[in-house]
Design a protein around this motif. Structure first.
Motif: not given
Length: 177
Positions: A48-67
């Motif tokens: 019953x949950x949707x999880x989002x995880x970054x694919x890399x440690x790049x700055x863009x991936x971190x920003x897109x993770x929370x967004x």
């Protein structure tokens, strides 16, 4: 590390989600919305949950993770409860009325301003000086409210114009003799 992105989005009762690759479709009582997650993030549906995880440690991936997580949460909130913005009209003779599929604003100009109401948005004039803009898409509700406010933004001397409910208008002192 995103504090927002770490939390999974919990689906309330009556809301269903489907994840196909990067596309997330949310269906609820008020309608259906979809969002395409950027390629920098993985999205997964568990129970019953949707999880989002970054694919890399790049700055863009971190920003897109929370967004991405915030966007999905807004979709879930929109199809279950919806969003609304309240506008207040201040000024002598300033008023608004809904006529069919258009909003008619009298804002002190030599003519009335006609604003066509877009599909998916509901505008109610609870009083001649109060508007409620509501819908299921948070971005669209905010955009429509912003466009209506832009016809006559509040001025700092008398505070006349269209403003958001609860918005503070910094007031200036007038001319001195």
């Amino acid at each position: 590390m995103s504090r927002v992105g770490k939390k999974p989005v919990v689906l309330p009762k009556g809301v269903t989600a489907t994840v196909q690759g990067q596309k997330v479709d949310i269906k609820g009582a008020k309608g259906t919305l979809s969002f395409t997650v950027p390629d920098d993030c993985d999205v997964a549906l568990n129970d019953n949950e949707i999880a989002v995880n970054p694919r890399s440690e790049s700055k863009r991936a971190q920003a897109m993770w929370g967004t991405s997580r915030a966007m999905i949460n807004n979709l879930v909130t929109g199809v279950s409860a919806g969003f609304e913005k309240r506008l207040e009209i201040t000024g002598v003779g300033y008023k608004a009325a809904v006529q069919g599929k258009k909003l008619v604003l009298s804002l002190g100009y030599s003519h009335d301003v006609d604003y066509p109401i877009p599909d998916g948005i509901d505008i109610k004039a609870t009083k001649p000086t109060e508007l409620v803009v509501s819908g299921i898409d948070k971005r669209e509700v905010g955009q429509v409210a912003s466009e209506i406010r832009a016809y006559r933004p509040p001025e700092p001397y008398k505070g006349k114009g269209v403003k958001y409910a609860g918005e503070f208008i910094f007031r200036k002192e007038g001319k001195k003799k």
